[in-house]
Design an enzyme around this catalytic site. Structure first.
Site, PDB file in Angstrom:
ATOM      1  N   ARG A 331     -47.051  -4.087  -4.982  1.00 41.14           N
ATOM      2  CA  ARG A 331     -46.468  -4.770  -6.186  1.00 41.14           C
ATOM      3  C   ARG A 331     -45.418  -6.063  -5.672  1.00 41.14           C
ATOM      4  NH1 ARG A 331     -44.537  -1.043  -9.261  1.00 41.14           N
ATOM      5  NH2 ARG A 331     -46.271  -0.411 -10.103  1.00 41.14           N
ATOM      6  N   VAL A 453     -52.820  -6.160 -14.198  1.00 41.24           N
ATOM      7  CA  VAL A 453     -53.008  -5.373 -13.165  1.00 41.24           C
ATOM      8  C   VAL A 453     -51.672  -4.962 -12.528  1.00 41.24           C
ATOM      9  CG1 VAL A 453     -55.317  -6.053 -12.642  1.00 41.24           C
ATOM     10  CG2 VAL A 453     -53.304  -6.846 -11.427  1.00 41.24           C
ATOM     11  N   GLU A 454     -51.790  -3.656 -11.980  1.00 42.55           N
ATOM     12  CA  GLU A 454     -50.893  -2.903 -11.139  1.00 42.55           C
ATOM     13  C   GLU A 454     -49.629  -2.644 -12.187  1.00 42.55           C
ATOM     14  OE1 GLU A 454     -49.607  -4.232  -7.365  1.00 42.55           O
ATOM     15  OE2 GLU A 454     -51.416  -4.663  -6.646  1.00 42.55           O
ATOM     16  N   GLY A 455     -49.950  -2.177 -13.273  1.00 46.65           N
ATOM     17  CA  GLY A 455     -48.798  -1.973 -14.528  1.00 46.65           C
ATOM     18  C   GLY A 455     -48.904  -3.071 -15.221  1.00 46.65           C
TER      19      GLY A 455
END
Length: 771
Positions: A331, A453-455
């Site tokens: 991230r 994406v990614e949270g």
């Protein structure tokens, strides 16, 4: 006096005699503390404990050590990494035609796929001993950013195998046998990985995934072995349509207790060849019209050997911890790299367009309304680059700073959304006509993907940044939680007793310090430098103290309710975030030699961060449930009101001036932006027109003076003015040729794409047939 002595004696006994203090003070407080603790699920607890505390811990303790910030090594490319940038990356950029990739082919060309596999673009994080490049995090980030300014599809395709996925997990947790089997083929591109976590019923709540694996015995390669029978249904999986190896997250159960005493083992990760019987690679998704591969995967009653668990059977049930630790690093590299690329491209091209495009007889970049947006683009791009370098640098220090990477992911993707909107406003009609000459459209389409994406950003801001930051970064809270969770009550009480006294001293110190700094506006705080930026360090120290005080009081007053008051806690998260952002800006300025030309960007960026801190505190005080406490904290922190303001118009205009002419500062700020080598590329054309107009300025001034003197007509097309000036002997044939060439470039650069009747329709038919 006797009365005072009695009071002092009582306090000495209560606080100084351990047994009395524990019985009278610590034990009742400990009982209350346990009641107000926020309830944590297993996945939340593992996420809380994963990763490292870094500079965020300094900011949260109320007294950041700025010398520590300056002592952090500057993140730089090695000679081998720079050579890769200069050769392989530049070669790849010349192979990419993003309009054809996205609008016509819906995929990377075969020669591009072969090149990125052959040259190791999928192997940047894999060690050299397994055939990889073993590049640093800053190199990974820089390469992805550079490619993203040319093609978002290519950048995403390359970044995924180098982010959260089988390669990352294998390197950290894989057995020697798994590493030897998979890492060499992942490095040379023989195998293409994907990782499947998200499903139709489980997105943000990863702990609620329904995908399951049951430990049992079954047949594998003609033998009965211990294994897992899997059922899964996943979506949004990047590279799934072309993957040869699938990383899979599922909940693991052992009803027959073949592995031990536990029946529910928890989230587990396994590595499965997509050619394995029962593995289904399903339909392809089409995220925001982007051409990178993304799709679904499913499996029903798929049996795999127990050894296919990443890390082997001993890592059964440890998958969520593995994912959180790896995700925090990914991230901090991938999505920040894409956001920064958006800034580099938008800044260089919008500055050029603002100069080339003319209305009412002047460049639109001279209109203050346009300058406001252009300054925001430039200021945010400086911020993005500073955050990208500092955050990737933390990962190169072998850290996994989960709070910092969450800050980077959320704020950097949001900044890219803001500056792209500004770029679209300034480009106007040119930005909305999709075609080969539009260098903004695909980035605009891709921004919502990064946001999601990614949270998803709502989750990241409202739950992760302060939710983890308040516990992980606070000097005492995590240790107090551990004491409360200690099954040995007496031992836990003894731990808590020591922490409580230190915590009380910490809170009292913050209270008085916050009041002193509020009364003096932080004027007596120290700064590690002198000159233009010294005042910013003082204000950030002041706001760090204010955050520490406000967070302590919030946790004390609200306890477990603070977790549910997301809008309130998110504002404290915003304060922590902006403190980190401003720190990154100041370090970036120092690391780059305190360039005088960069000061307008520094002033704009840090002043904006302080303004956002003030706005977050204002919202926090206005919405804190206990109004008396809210007014008390506000008076302590801001006794004379919140005085932070957005940068002045003068600062904004200095940024615009720097972006509206060829200069070293413009090149330094946009050094990752791809610019085509000739006028057949949209970016190359805009840059050529921009430079040509600047070079022609003396001639254009000569024409303007002639018009003012009445020697040439006013308000006519430039091409006619050039003809009249040549005929009147005001300019020479060579000067006329220079002006005509410049004018052709200018007109071509501001033109937009158009298609003959039937072309788009026939393209649509061909695309459907190919699909």
């Amino acid at each position: 006096m006797l009365f005072l002595l009695i009071i002092v004696a009582i306090l000495v006994v209560l606080l100084g005699v351990t047994s009395v203090r524990r019985s009278v003070i610590t034990k009742p407080v400990f009982a209350i503390f346990k009641k107000i603790l926020p309830p944590l699920s297993d996945t939340e607890r593992e996420a809380m404990e994963a990763g490292d505390v870094w500079w965020d811990g300094e900011l949260f303790k109320g007294k950041p050590d700025w010398q520590k910030l300056h002592a952090i090594p500057k993140a730089e490319l090695s000679a081998a990494e720079q050579a890769f940038m200069d050769n392989q990356v530049e070669t790849l950029l010349t192979m990419l035609d993003d309009y054809k990739i996205v609008q016509e082919q819906r995929d990377l060309p075969l020669d591009v796929w072969n090149y990125i596999k052959r040259e190791g673009f999928f192997a940047m994080i894999i060690p050299k001993s397994y055939g990889g490049l073993e590049f640093s995090a800053i190199a990974n980030s820089t390469i992805v950013s550079r490619i993203a300014t040319r093609s978002l599809t290519a950048a995403v395709t390359i970044m995924v195998p180098n982010s959260l996925g089988p390669g990352e997990l294998l390197m950290h947790y894989g057995t020697d046998e798994q590493k030897n089997r998979w890492l060499p083929t992942l490095a040379n591109g023989t195998d293409v990985p994907c990782f499947a976590l998200t499903g139709p019923e489980a997105g943000s709540d990863a702990g609620g995934i329904p995908d399951s694996g049951v430990v049992c015995k079954g047949q594998f390669e003609g033998k009965e072995v211990l294994g897992i029978r899997l059922n899964w249904d996943k979506r949004y999986i990047t590279l799934a349509p072309v993957a040869t190896v699938l990383g899979l997250a599922f909940k693991m159960y052992d009803p027959d207790k073949l592995l031990g005493d536990k029946e529910e083992l928890g989230i587990t990760c396994a590595l499965i060849p997509t050619s394995h019987p029962g593995v289904q690679i399903g339909d392809r998704h089409f995220p925001m019209n982007m051409a990178f591969m993304n799709g679904t995967t499913a499996g029903k009653d798929v049996f795999i050997p127990i050894e296919w668990i990443i890390g082997g059977p001993s890592y059964a049930g440890r998958g969520w911890r593995m994912l959180v630790e790896c995700l925090s690093a990914g991230r901090g590299i991938s999505l920040p790299a894409l956001a920064t690329a958006t800034g580099h491209l938008a800044t260089r091209m919008t500055g050029a367009y603002g100069y080339v495009r003319q209305q009412f007889g002047m460049s639109i970049g001279k209109f203050e309304g346009v300058q406001e947006g252009l300054a925001r683009i430039g200021g945010l791009t400086y911020t993005l680059e500073a955050m990208r370098v500092m955050t990737a640098g933390a990962i190169d220090l072998k850290l996994s700073p989960s709070v910092v990477t969450a800050i980077a992911k959320y704020h950097m993707t949001e900044m890219s959304r803001v500056l792209l909107n500004d770029a679209f406003d300034i480009h106007a009609g040119k930005a909305i006509q999709c075609g080969p000459m539009n260098y903004l459209a695909h980035g605009y389409m891709g921004v919502p993907i990064s946001i999601t994406v990614e949270g998803a950003n709502i989750l990241t801001r409202n739950l992760m940044i302060f939710g983890q930051g308040a516990t992980r970064c606070h000097p005492y809270v995590l240790a107090e939680l551990e004491a409360a969770a200690n099954p040995n009550a007496e031992e836990g009480l003894a731990q808590f007793d020591k922490l409580l006294m230190a915590h009380v001293g910490f809170a009292i110190g913050n209270t008085f310090s916050a009041l002193w700094q509020g009364l003096t506006a932080g004027a007596f705080n120290g700064a590690p430098v002198s000159g233009d930026t010294a005042r910013y360090y003082k204000q950030l120290s002041r706001m760090s103290r204010a955050l520490a005080l406000s967070a302590d009081i919030s946790m004390l007053m609200l306890g477990g309710d603070l977790k549910r008051k997301e809008m309130l806690s998110a504002r404290l998260g915003d304060v922590l975030s902006q403190l980190y952002i401003a720190s990154a800006i100041l370090k970036f300025y120092e690391d780059n030699g305190r360039q005088q030309a960069d000061l307008p960007f520094v002033h704009y960026s840090v002043q904006r961060a302080l303004y956002e801190i003030g706005k977050a505190f204002d919202g926090f005080f206005a919405n804190f449930p206990n109004r008396i406490v809210a007014r008390t904290i506000r008076t302590l922190v801001f006794p004379f009101g919140i005085g932070y303001k957005m940068p002045t118009d003068d600062v904004a205009q200095q940024i615009c001036e720097a972006l509206s002419k060829p200069s070293v500062v413009r090149d330094r700020l946009t050094h990752l932006c791809y610019v085509g080598a000739d006028e057949n590329d949209a970016t190359g054309l805009m840059e050529s027109a921009f430079v040509a107009m600047h070079n022609a300025q003396p001639l254009l001034k000569k024409l303007a003076q002639a018009q003012k003197a009445g020697q040439l007509p006013r308000k006519q097309p430039l091409v006619d003015t050039i003809k009249h000036a040549l005929a009147a002997g005001i300019i020479t044939f060579e000067e006329a040729a220079t002006l005509e060439h410049m004018n052709k470039l200018r007109f071509k650069a501001i033109s937009v794409d158009s298609f003959k009747p039937g072309v788009l329709e026939s393209l649509s038919v061909a695309t459907r047939k190919a699909a």
